[in-house]
Design a protein around this motif. Structure first.
Motif, PDB file in Angstrom:
ATOM      1  N   ALA A  22       0.828  -1.207   0.000  1.00  0.00           N
ATOM      2  CA  ALA A  22       0.000   0.000   0.000  1.00  0.00           C
ATOM      3  C   ALA A  22       0.864   1.259   0.000  1.00  0.00           C
ATOM      4  CB  ALA A  22      -0.923  -0.012   1.227  1.00  0.00           C
ATOM      5  N   LEU A  23       1.942   1.208   0.824  1.00  0.00           N
ATOM      6  CA  LEU A  23       2.817   2.370   0.865  1.00  0.00           C
ATOM      7  C   LEU A  23       3.478   2.605  -0.474  1.00  0.00           C
ATOM      8  CD1 LEU A  23       4.190   4.611   2.448  1.00  0.00           C
ATOM      9  CD2 LEU A  23       5.925   2.939   3.161  1.00  0.00           C
ATOM     10  N   LEU A  24       3.947   1.478  -1.072  1.00  0.00           N
ATOM     11  CA  LEU A  24       4.569   1.614  -2.393  1.00  0.00           C
ATOM     12  C   LEU A  24       3.581   2.165  -3.405  1.00  0.00           C
ATOM     13  CD1 LEU A  24       6.920   1.096  -4.356  1.00  0.00           C
ATOM     14  CD2 LEU A  24       6.039  -1.245  -4.634  1.00  0.00           C
ATOM     15  N   GLY A  25       2.323   1.626  -3.349  1.00  0.00           N
ATOM     16  CA  GLY A  25       1.319   2.121  -4.294  1.00  0.00           C
ATOM     17  C   GLY A  25       1.001   3.590  -4.077  1.00  0.00           C
ATOM     18  N   THR A  26       0.933   3.965  -2.800  1.00  0.00           N
ATOM     19  CA  THR A  26       0.599   5.366  -2.507  1.00  0.00           C
ATOM     20  C   THR A  26       1.696   6.307  -2.977  1.00  0.00           C
ATOM     21  OG1 THR A  26      -0.664   4.658  -0.568  1.00  0.00           O
ATOM     22  CG2 THR A  26      -0.027   6.988  -0.690  1.00  0.00           C
ATOM     23  N   VAL A  27       2.949   5.934  -2.636  1.00  0.00           N
ATOM     24  CA  VAL A  27       4.070   6.799  -3.041  1.00  0.00           C
ATOM     25  C   VAL A  27       4.163   6.882  -4.558  1.00  0.00           C
ATOM     26  CG1 VAL A  27       6.578   7.053  -2.968  1.00  0.00           C
ATOM     27  CG2 VAL A  27       5.329   6.395  -0.902  1.00  0.00           C
TER      28      VAL A  27
END
Length: 825
Positions: A22-27
């Motif tokens: 999720a963090l990777l997708g958000t960034v």
């Protein structure tokens, strides 16, 4: 032996990996959004820069067209086009310079300052051309030449350079975006690999335990189906019920066991069978079908429902259907309420008067609510009285309602606070006696005026509680009705104001017309009758206790057999006509004249006009039929019209005096030369072959100068007056005597002929003989000459000339010794 716990927590691993993804997708999404936004802005500015080139050329072209136009219309159109081109180029340039929004990623660099300077200068030159008057525009204008040079040279070059810079920035951002995408892809693959190793393998071991849990959940599902509020059924391949939950049975008003083995068609309303027949026995796998039908209860009532079919595969057997049934009763009622309110709003928009609005609103609501009748009450003179009815009222109840409700009578007075009142049983004994039970009293919003209208809804028979839907419908309906009534009242006021204004203008214009007062009165009545709603009008002349109708409206009312005209003359208190009077309800007045009441007079008004030579004039109007008060606008309009009539009467009197003075000799009171010439013009219009003969006598007094010199002009004036009076006495009544000036007189003799010449001339001498002699003098004499038409001339002017010549001859004949001889009395 208990199962060994893994070194690490599976749930924590899953959450960690998912959080990393999720963090990777958000960034990555944030970075991609920023770069995408920058690319979109660059692309937009590239488009705007290209458009700027076209707009620059268009501005130059429009400026050239403006100079080249030779007509005012052409230059006006060219100036409009140039203004639009300049506005478009200014807007496009503003887009090149506008920074990105605060909520978006930072925008790419704006256009360079050197480009802004060139574009602003270009726009300033174009604006200067727009401000230059047409007579100063020419092809040699410096601004126009500068626009042409810039549009084909430096400005386009600057725009091209700005475009190249923007393209280079875009290429750099695309390369940066590509690298970012590959980086995110690599990191995502690594995370997915970790998820497979750390999550999926442990899940396989837990699969067996899940199967056991499913069995328990199946039993739980059956329990839920039995207790859920939505209807659920299961049918076999033949379409028969194999399971029915209690909620579905309650919809049909029966027990679940009574429905097993039956089909949905058996419990569906007959008119909806085609809908059920169109549904397949078992939908295809992965598909659902939804449709609306009406279920039929054993007592015959219908229940609207939404049926949703889903496929169901029976273990080891043919497939069946799982059906969810949703009760749509409340939704249908809500839809009906919305439809009723929409129809009410649309219908009321087409109505123009308050009465039409009230009638249409009650008609629509009576069809939407199960009631016996509706009444719209209005607060008037301290009582709520019916303004409009809808529905058939029982015999006798209409009279009870027409009487209205005084303060404290019934619950309607509780609505003055703006809140509705819903009763299962009315409190008015008169209503209870006619079978009225449930009553709803809903006030219409009145704004600053407060509550002035209340909608009464009545049910006969057994009382029934008012449902939330009915309350919502009535509350929303009165809002629409109140707004429509306010609009209709404003429209009616505007229409009446316009009609009053037009009537005042039309009535005021009559003052300058050439109509006589009688015609002015007819025109005034014709204008005012439809606005004041009067049925009879009259202009009446009062002398003492006597009254006479001069003219009436309608004109046929002036006939001798008209009953109203005669009874008005005998019934009105004429001694009070010196004051303006308005009577709203004449039959209710003390001392009302019985003839007027029998004639149907209900409202009466009169305005005194003026005291003239003939007497006192009064204008009167009446209304027949129902009692209708005289409103303030009606009174103002009536009195304005009365002022116009008064001016017309005074104007006629003044004109008569002026006309009489213009054709009358001030000394003798006889007609003067102007009157004599006017009557001759009338005679000049005669056809010589068909006209009536006439004669002219020219008379000149003898010795007037000697009288003036001896006794003074006052004695001379007395002699002139007496001689003119004597001439009038010796000739016939139809003969006309004129004093033409000095000592000259003339007599017009209609119907006279030449054989009467001697007799007519002798009458002149008789008139001279009647003159009183002066002290110590004999009476003055007179010389006269007569001529007749058509013997002495074809034109009246010729006849006058002959009479003048003969008079002069007679004067010459009398001069030697008979200048002032006395004639026998």
């Amino acid at each position: 032996m208990p199962e060994a716990r893994p070194v690490f927590s599976l749930r924590a691993t899953v959450y960690t990996v998912l959080a990393a993804v999720a963090l990777l997708g958000t960034v990555s999404n944030v970075l991609l959004a920023r770069e995408t936004h920058a690319l979109r802005v660059d692309a937009h500015r590239l488009s705007v820069a290209g458009r700027q080139q076209l707009l620059a050329e268009r501005v130059a072209h429009d400026a050239w067209q403006l100079v080249g136009s030779t007509t005012p219309e052409g230059r006006s159109q060219a100036r409009l086009r140039l203004r639009g081109s300049v506005a478009g180029m200014r807007e496009a340039h503003a887009q090149l310079l506008r920074p990105g929004a605060a909520a978006q990623p930072p925008a790419p660099e704006a256009a360079p300052d050197w480009l802004d300077v060139q574009v602003q200068g270009y726009l300033a030159a174009a604006s200067s051309i727009l401000l230059t008057p047409d007579d100063r525009l020419s092809r040699r204008n410096a601004d126009i030449r500068w626009l042409e040079e810039q549009a084909t040279g430096p400005l386009l070059t600057a725009l091209d350079q700005a475009t190249v810079q923007m393209e280079r920035r875009g290429d750099a951002r695309i390369r940066h975006l590509s690298g970012l995408v590959w980086t995110c892809l690599g990191v995502g693959l690594a995370l997915l690999l970790a998820l497979a190793l750390l999550v999926f393998r442990p899940l396989e071991r837990r699969h067996r335990r899940i199967l056991a849990d499913l069995a328990r959940e199946r039993d739980f599902g059956r329990q839920v189906m039995d207790t859920v509020a939505q209807g659920l059924t299961v049918t076999d391949a033949a379409g028969r019920f194999v399971y029915v939950n209690p909620a579905y049975a309650r919809l049909l008003g029966t027990a679940p066991e009574a429905l097993l083995g039956r089909t949905p068609r058996d419990v569906t309303f007959e008119e909806d069978h085609p809908v059920v027949a169109a549904a397949p026995l078992a939908p295809a796998e992965g598909q659902t079908r939804a449709y609306e039908v009406r279920l039929k209860r054993p007592d015959g009532t219908l229940v609207p429902v939404l049926v949703t079919d889903a496929p169901r595969a029976a273990e080891g057997g043919p497939p069946g259907t799982i059906t969810a049934v949703t009760d749509l009763t409340e939704r249908k009622q809500a839809e009906q309420t919305v439809a009723t309110l929409a129809a009410l709003s649309r219908s009321l928009e087409a109505e123009r008067t308050p009465a039409e609005v009230a009638r249409r609103a009650l008609a629509i609501l009576s069809d939407a609510v199960e009631v016996a009748w509706l009444v719209l009450f209005v607060l008037r003179d301290g009582r709520f009285v019916p303004e409009m009815y809808s529905g058939m009222l029982p015999p006798g109840l209409r009279e009870q309602m027409d009487a209205g409700l005084g303060r404290g009578e019934g619950a309607i007075w509780e609505t003055l606070g703006g809140e509705p009142v819903y009763l299962e049983q009315t409190r008015v004994p008169a209503y209870l006696a006619h079978g009225v039970q449930a009553v709803a009293l809903v006030p219409l919003p009145g704004g600053s005026r407060g509550v002035t209208r209340v909608l009464g809804v009545y049910r006969a028979g057994s009382g029934r509680a008012w449902t939330p839907r009915e309350r919502l419908l009535l509350a929303a309906a009165v809002q629409s009705v109140a707004a429509a009534l306010e609009r209709a009242e404003l429209y009616e006021e505007a229409r009446q104001a316009a009609a009053y204004a037009q009537a005042l203008v039309a009535v005021s214009a009559l003052v300058e017309s050439r109509f006589d007062p009688l015609e002015v009165a007819q025109q005034v009545f014709r204008i005012l009758a439809p606005i004041l709603e009067v049925d009879w009008g009259g202009l009446i002349l009062v002398r003492g206790d006597q009254a006479r109708v001069i003219t009436t409206w309608p004109p046929e009312a002036a006939r001798a057999e008209d009953r109203l005209t005669g009874e008005l003359l005998g019934g009105l208190p004429w001694r009070q006509t010196g004051q303006t009077c308005y009577i709203d309800d004449y039959p209710a007045q003390p001392g009302a004249a019985a003839p007027l009441v029998r004639a149907g007079v209900r409202a009466l008004a009169w305005v005194p006009l003026a005291e003239l030579d003939e007497g006192r004039f009064v204008v009167v109007v009446t209304r027949l039929g129902q009692v209708q008060p005289w409103s303030r606008p009606h009174r103002d309009l009536f009195e304005a019209a009365a002022r116009t009539l008064r001016l017309a009467l005074e104007r006629q009197r003044h004109l008569r005096r002026v006309e009489r003075a213009a054709v009358t000799d001030n000394l003798t009171g006889l007609g003067n030369r102007r009157a004599f010439e006017r009557h001759l013009e009338e005679l000049a219009d005669q056809d010589p072959g068909e006209g009536r003969p006439f004669g002219v006598i020219y008379v000149d007094m003898d010795g007037l100068k000697q009288i003036n010199d001896t006794w003074g002009h006052s004695w001379g004036d007395r002699v002139l007056r007496e001689f003119g009076q004597a001439l009038g006495e010796v000739f016939r009544d139809q003969d006309r005597v004129y004093r033409l000036g000095g000592d000259e007189y003339a007599v017009l003799l209609p119907g006279a002929s030449a054989e009467h010449a001697a007799t007519l001339l002798a009458r002149v001498q008789q008139a001279a003989a009647r003159m009183r002699p002066l002290p110590g003098q004999v009476g003055p004499g007179a010389s006269a000459g007569a001529a007749f038409w058509p013997q002495d001339g074809e034109r009246p002017a010729d006849v006058v000339s002959v009479a003048d010549q003969r008079m002069y001859q007679e004067k010459q004949r009398r001069r030697p010794g008979q200048g002032n001889r006395a004639l026998p009395a």
